[in-house]
Motif scaffolding. Sequence first.
Motif, mmCIF file in Angstrom:
data_model
loop_
_atom_site.group_PDB
_atom_site.id
_atom_site.type_symbol
_atom_site.label_atom_id
_atom_site.label_comp_id
_atom_site.label_asym_id
_atom_site.label_seq_id
_atom_site.Cartn_x
_atom_site.Cartn_y
_atom_site.Cartn_z
ATOM 1 N N GLU A 132 55.166 33.272 65.597
ATOM 2 C CA GLU A 132 54.283 32.178 66.004
ATOM 3 C C GLU A 132 53.988 32.242 67.502
ATOM 4 O O GLU A 132 52.860 31.972 67.926
ATOM 5 C CB GLU A 132 54.895 30.831 65.611
ATOM 6 C CG GLU A 132 54.889 30.622 64.109
ATOM 7 C CD GLU A 132 55.633 29.378 63.662
ATOM 8 O OE1 GLU A 132 56.243 28.682 64.518
ATOM 9 O OE2 GLU A 132 55.631 29.094 62.455
ATOM 10 N N GLU A 133 54.972 32.623 68.318
ATOM 11 C CA GLU A 133 54.748 32.753 69.756
ATOM 12 C C GLU A 133 53.777 33.900 70.042
ATOM 13 O O GLU A 133 52.925 33.795 70.922
ATOM 14 C CB GLU A 133 56.079 32.966 70.488
ATOM 15 C CG GLU A 133 55.947 33.204 71.969
ATOM 16 C CD GLU A 133 55.398 32.019 72.777
ATOM 17 O OE1 GLU A 133 55.262 32.174 74.010
ATOM 18 O OE2 GLU A 133 55.100 30.953 72.209
ATOM 19 N N THR A 134 53.885 34.979 69.285
ATOM 20 C CA THR A 134 52.947 36.097 69.437
ATOM 21 C C THR A 134 51.525 35.633 69.143
ATOM 22 O O THR A 134 50.589 35.943 69.892
ATOM 23 C CB THR A 134 53.333 37.256 68.501
ATOM 24 O OG1 THR A 134 54.668 37.667 68.798
ATOM 25 C CG2 THR A 134 52.402 38.440 68.650
ATOM 26 N N GLU A 135 51.351 34.884 68.075
ATOM 27 C CA GLU A 135 50.034 34.353 67.721
ATOM 28 C C GLU A 135 49.507 33.426 68.812
ATOM 29 O O GLU A 135 48.330 33.483 69.176
ATOM 30 C CB GLU A 135 50.111 33.618 66.383
ATOM 31 C CG GLU A 135 50.398 34.527 65.210
ATOM 32 C CD GLU A 135 50.739 33.766 63.935
ATOM 33 O OE1 GLU A 135 50.933 32.522 63.992
ATOM 34 O OE2 GLU A 135 50.845 34.419 62.884
ATOM 35 N N ARG A 136 50.390 32.568 69.350
ATOM 36 C CA ARG A 136 49.972 31.637 70.398
ATOM 37 C C ARG A 136 49.508 32.394 71.637
ATOM 38 O O ARG A 136 48.441 32.115 72.186
ATOM 39 C CB ARG A 136 51.122 30.690 70.766
ATOM 40 C CG ARG A 136 50.703 29.627 71.784
ATOM 41 C CD ARG A 136 51.892 28.895 72.376
ATOM 42 N NE ARG A 136 52.669 29.713 73.290
ATOM 43 C CZ ARG A 136 52.287 30.061 74.527
ATOM 44 N NH1 ARG A 136 51.122 29.662 75.002
ATOM 45 N NH2 ARG A 136 53.077 30.796 75.292
ATOM 46 N N LEU A 137 50.314 33.379 72.071
ATOM 47 C CA LEU A 137 49.953 34.149 73.259
ATOM 48 C C LEU A 137 48.630 34.883 73.063
ATOM 49 O O LEU A 137 47.774 34.890 73.942
ATOM 50 C CB LEU A 137 51.056 35.148 73.609
ATOM 51 C CG LEU A 137 52.334 34.561 74.200
ATOM 52 C CD1 LEU A 137 53.430 35.613 74.244
ATOM 53 C CD2 LEU A 137 52.072 33.976 75.575
ATOM 54 N N ALA A 138 48.452 35.504 71.907
ATOM 55 C CA ALA A 138 47.214 36.249 71.643
ATOM 56 C C ALA A 138 46.000 35.324 71.626
ATOM 57 O O ALA A 138 44.883 35.765 71.904
ATOM 58 C CB ALA A 138 47.322 37.007 70.324
ATOM 59 N N GLY A 142 41.958 35.420 77.829
ATOM 60 C CA GLY A 142 42.278 36.596 78.618
ATOM 61 C C GLY A 142 43.325 37.501 78.015
ATOM 62 O O GLY A 142 43.642 38.551 78.589
ATOM 63 N N ALA A 143 43.889 37.141 76.866
ATOM 64 C CA ALA A 143 44.908 37.988 76.236
ATOM 65 C C ALA A 143 44.263 39.226 75.622
ATOM 66 O O ALA A 143 43.305 39.127 74.861
ATOM 67 C CB ALA A 143 45.666 37.216 75.168
ATOM 68 N N VAL A 144 44.804 40.398 75.948
ATOM 69 C CA VAL A 144 44.389 41.646 75.320
ATOM 70 C C VAL A 144 45.187 41.823 74.028
ATOM 71 O O VAL A 144 44.630 42.081 72.969
ATOM 72 C CB VAL A 144 44.595 42.849 76.269
ATOM 73 C CG1 VAL A 144 44.248 44.158 75.580
ATOM 74 C CG2 VAL A 144 43.773 42.664 77.536
ATOM 75 N N PHE A 145 46.511 41.685 74.118
ATOM 76 C CA PHE A 145 47.354 41.669 72.929
ATOM 77 C C PHE A 145 48.680 41.011 73.266
ATOM 78 O O PHE A 145 49.026 40.822 74.427
ATOM 79 C CB PHE A 145 47.581 43.079 72.345
ATOM 80 C CG PHE A 145 48.531 43.960 73.111
ATOM 81 C CD1 PHE A 145 49.904 43.845 72.962
ATOM 82 C CD2 PHE A 145 48.055 44.912 73.988
ATOM 83 C CE1 PHE A 145 50.774 44.652 73.666
ATOM 84 C CE2 PHE A 145 48.909 45.735 74.702
ATOM 85 C CZ PHE A 145 50.287 45.601 74.538
ATOM 86 N N ALA A 146 49.420 40.667 72.234
ATOM 87 C CA ALA A 146 50.773 40.139 72.370
ATOM 88 C C ALA A 146 51.624 40.759 71.277
ATOM 89 O O ALA A 146 51.130 41.058 70.185
ATOM 90 C CB ALA A 146 50.775 38.612 72.256
ATOM 91 N N ALA A 147 52.890 40.963 71.585
ATOM 92 C CA ALA A 147 53.817 41.563 70.623
ATOM 93 C C ALA A 147 55.194 40.949 70.800
ATOM 94 O O ALA A 147 55.541 40.461 71.883
ATOM 95 C CB ALA A 147 53.880 43.078 70.823
#
Length: 194
Positions: A132-138, A142-147
Amino acid sequence: MHAMQYELTLPADYDMGVIRARVARVGHLLDDWEGLGFKTYLIRERGVNGSPVNQYAPFYLWDTVEGMNTFLWGGAFQGLSNDFGRPSVRQWTGLSYEEGGAVGSPGRSAARRSQPVPEGVELADVMVDAVEETERLAGEDGAVFAAAAVDTACWELVHFSLWNHEEPKADGDLFEVLHVSAPGRERLPRGRQW
C-alpha cells in the motif's frame, strides 16, 4: 523482482566530481543490460539534504537473477571493486513495484527508507502495508516509480522511490540521481509480488 544496493562511503573531503565523471563515462554501459529493470546511479554529498556522508550508492531492480549474477560475476562489478575495494552488496526480495505518473522522465532524486520488521507482528499484514505504501508513493506528483522489498536474513523492509524533481515526497535518505539505466523497465512485474 530483486532489489540490490551497495554503498561506497567516501572521505568527508572527497571530490564528488570524481564520481560524477565516472558515471558520465561508464553509466551508459548498463543501458541495455539483459535482466536489469532499473539502475539508478545515486550519490549523497555531505551537508546536502541532511546527508552526513559523501557516498556513491547505486540502487538496482532486477527482473532476472541471471542478469544480476552476470553483473556481479561477469566483470562489470569487478571494475568498481578494483577501483574502490569490494563493497558489501545488499539484496532484498521484491514485494511490490509500481510506476508513477512521471515514468519515462529522467530521475533527478531518489529516496530510500529502511526499517526493521518488528518481532511478533503478522508478517502478511506488514507486507500488505508495504504494498500500500508503494502504491501511495507511486501516486504522488513527480513519482517515476516506487518499490518495496524485504531482506529476510535481518528482517529489514526497504522502500525506494525515484522522482523527476529534487524534492521527493518520501521519507528516508535522499539521493541525487546522476543517471538511470532502465533496459527492462517494462518487464518488471507491477503490483504485489506474491
